[in-house]
Design an enzyme around this catalytic site. Structure first.
Site: not given
Ligand code: PLP
Length: 415
Positions: A142-143, A146, A155, A159, A162, A164, A323, A360, A367
Site C-alpha cells: 500500500r505504501y 514497504r 495465531c 483477538c 481482529c 483480519r 477498524d 487506518d 494509517k
Molecule cells: C501498517 C502497515 C504498514 C507499516 O506501516 P508503518 O506506519 O510504517 O508502521 C505497512 N503496510 C501495510 C499494508 C500496513 O497496514
C-alpha cells in the site's frame, strides 16, 4: 513480599467494592503478576513449553464454562464464534482474566460476545482494503517503500476485534494459503521495497527453522534494509520466546518487533522476561494498542500501560482507532475519547511513553495520524498554539515567507 501482597489484595478488594466503571484505575506499580493460576498443578517444564500452551488452549464453550461463569452475552457469542473467528485462549493468558468480573478488560479481548453477530452498515469484512492492494496472495503493498507480508493465518489466541478476521483462523472459509515463494519473488523484483513487515496471523507461530529460512531469504535481497515482525505471541504465549528463537532473530538482526499489549494487566513478569530476552538479542521493541471500549479507553489505564511498556524496554508506537471490522461495534471506543487521552498524555508524561494515535483509513488510505489541535492559527505574523495546559503561545513568523498552504484560520475543533 508479604506487604506487597497484602497491598495488592487490598487494592483488589477496594476495586470490587466500589463501582468498577466510575472508579479511576488504581495500579500497584510494584506488582508484576506471576504464576500458573488455575494450572498450578502442571509441572513447570510443561507450563514453560509453548507447544504445551498451544495444545492446551481453550477453544470450546464447554472448556470455558468448566472454568468460569459466563454471562449470557458471552455464552451466546461463543455459540456463534466459529462462524466469524475461532475462539482460542492460551492457559497463560486465560489466567489474566478476572473471572469474578464480567467487565474484566482481558476477557473482553478474547471471549466472544453476542455483539460480534451484529453487523452495521458502515462495517466491512476487509475494513482497510487490504485485498485490493494485494499484488500476490498474502502480500499487501500500500505504501511506496514497504510491504506487509502475511506469512500464516493462525495465531496463538484470537483477538475478538481482529481486523483480519476474514482470513485469520479460517472460520470464514477464506482459505488463505501463504505463498512464501511468490511473496519473496515479488519483493526481489521490486527494488523500491526497502521495508518488509511480517505479519499474519502471527509469524512467531512458524517454527524456528521456517523463520530462519524466511529471514535468511529476505536478508539476501540487497534492497531490503529493514525487517520487522508484528506479533502478539509475547503477550499471549511468552514461552515461545525461547533462546533458540532469539538466536534466529539475532542471526538475521536487527529484526524490529511490534508487540500488541492493550492493558497494563497484560504486563506480567513472564512478558517482561520475554521482552528482556528479545531486547538482549538485539530486537528493538515497539507496541501497538487498539483503543477498545471499557478496556483501555481511559487515561489512567492507558498511562499505566504506557509506563509499564517503558519499564519492559518497549517503545509505545501506535494507538489504533479500532477498524470498522464486522461485529466490532461493542468494542469500538469513540475517536473523541482517543483524542482526549492523547491530550492528557502529551506533556503530562514522559515523551517516550506517548504513541501516535492513528486511524487506518477505511477502504485503504493507510494509517493517518489523528492529533489533538495544538495550532490555533497561522498567519504572516506568527504561529499561535496551545501547550499541554491549554495556555496560548506564539512563535513569530515575520522573518519567514508564509506560504498560502501553510496558513490556517482559527481552527476551532473541540471534541
Ligand atoms: C501498517 C502497515 C504498514 C507499516 O506501516 P508503518 O506506519 O510504517 O508502521 C505497512 N503496510 C501495510 C499494508 C500496513 O497496514
Amino acid at each position: 513480599m508479604m506487604v506487597a501482597q497484602t497491598k495488592w489484595l487490598l487494592v483488589r478488594l477496594f476495586s470490587k467494592i466500589i463501582n468498577q466503571r466510575t472508579m479511576p484505575y488504581i495500579e500497584d506499580r510494584t506488582q508484576w503478576y506471576e504464576g500458573q493460576g488455575l494450572w498450578e498443578d502442571v509441572p513447570k517444564e510443561k507450563w514453560n513449553d509453548w507447544t504445551w500452551q498451544l495444545r492446551n488452549r481453550i477453544t470450546l464453550l464447554e472448556q470455558l464454562e468448566a472454568r468460569m461463569e459466563l454471562t449470557d452475552e458471552e455464552r451466546e457469542g461463543c455459540r456463534h464464534a466459529n462462524e466469524k473467528l475461532a475462539m482460542a485462549i492460551t492457559p497463560y493468558f486465560f489466567n489474566l482474566i478476572d473471572r469474578e468480573d464480567p467487565n474484566c478488560p482481558i476477557r473482553k479481548q478474547v471471549i466472544p460476545r453476542v455483539g460480534e453477530m451484529e453487523v452495521s452498515a458502515e462495517e466491512m469484512l476487509d475494513p482497510v482494503g487490504e485485498d485490493s492492494h494485494s499484488p500476490v496472495p498474502g502480500l499487501v503493498h500500500r505504501y511506496p517503500d514497504r510491504v506487509l507480508f502475511l506469512v500464516t493465518d493462525r495465531c496463538a489466541a484470537y483477538c475478538r476485534y481482529c481486523t483480519r478476521s476474514r482470513l485469520v483462523s479460517n472460520a470464514q472459509d477464506y482459505n488463505f494459503h501463504p505463498e512464501f515463494e511468490q511473496g519473496l519473488k515479488y519483493i526481489e523484483t521490486h527494488p523500491e521495497v526497502r521495508d518488509v513487515l511480517l505479519s499474519g496471523g502471527d509469524p512467531l507461530l512458524l517454527s524456528d527453522k521456517k523463520l530462519d529460512y524466511l529471514l535468511g531469504r529476505l536478508r539476501q535481497i540487497p534492497h531490503v534494509e529493514f525487517i520487522r515482525i508484528g506479533s502478539r505471541i509475547p503477550v499471549f504465549m511468552p514461552q515461545r520466546i525461547t533462546e533458540s528463537l532469539c538466536e534466529v532473530l539475532k542471526k538475521h538482526g536487527p529484526i524490529w518487533m511490534s508487540i500488541h499489549v492493550n492493558h497494563p494487566r497484560e504486563c506480567t513478569a513472564e512478558l517482561k522476561a520475554a521482552c528482556d530476552r528479545l531486547s538482549f538479542a538485539g530486537t528493538p521493541l515497539g507496541n501497538q494498542s487498539v483503543l477498545l471500549k471499557d478496556v483501555n479507553d481511559d487515561v489512567d489505564v492507558m498511562k499505566a500501560l504506557l509506563h509499564r511498556l517503558l519499564r519492559m524496554r518497549v517503545r509505545p508506537y501506535y494507538i489504533y482507532q479500532c477498524d470498522l471490522i464486522t461485529g466490532s461495534a461493542h468494542l469500538r471506543a469513540s475517536v473523541c475519547k482517543g483524542l482526549e487521552i492523547m491530550k492528557q498524555l502529551r506533556g503530562h508524561t514522559t515523551g517516550y511513553a506517548v504513541p501516535q494515535y492513528v486511524i487506518d483509513a477505511p477502504g485503504g488510505g493507510g494509517k493517518v495520524p489523528i492529533n489533538p489541535q495544538y495550532i490555533t492559527k497561522i498567519d504572516d505574523d506568527a504561529i499561535h498554539f496551545r501547550n499541554f495546559e491549554g495556555k496560548l503561545f506564539r512563535y513569530p513568523l515575520k522573518s519567514f515567507k508564509v506560504d498560502e498552504d501553510c496558513r490556517c484560520e482559527e481552527a476551532e475543533i473541540e471534541c
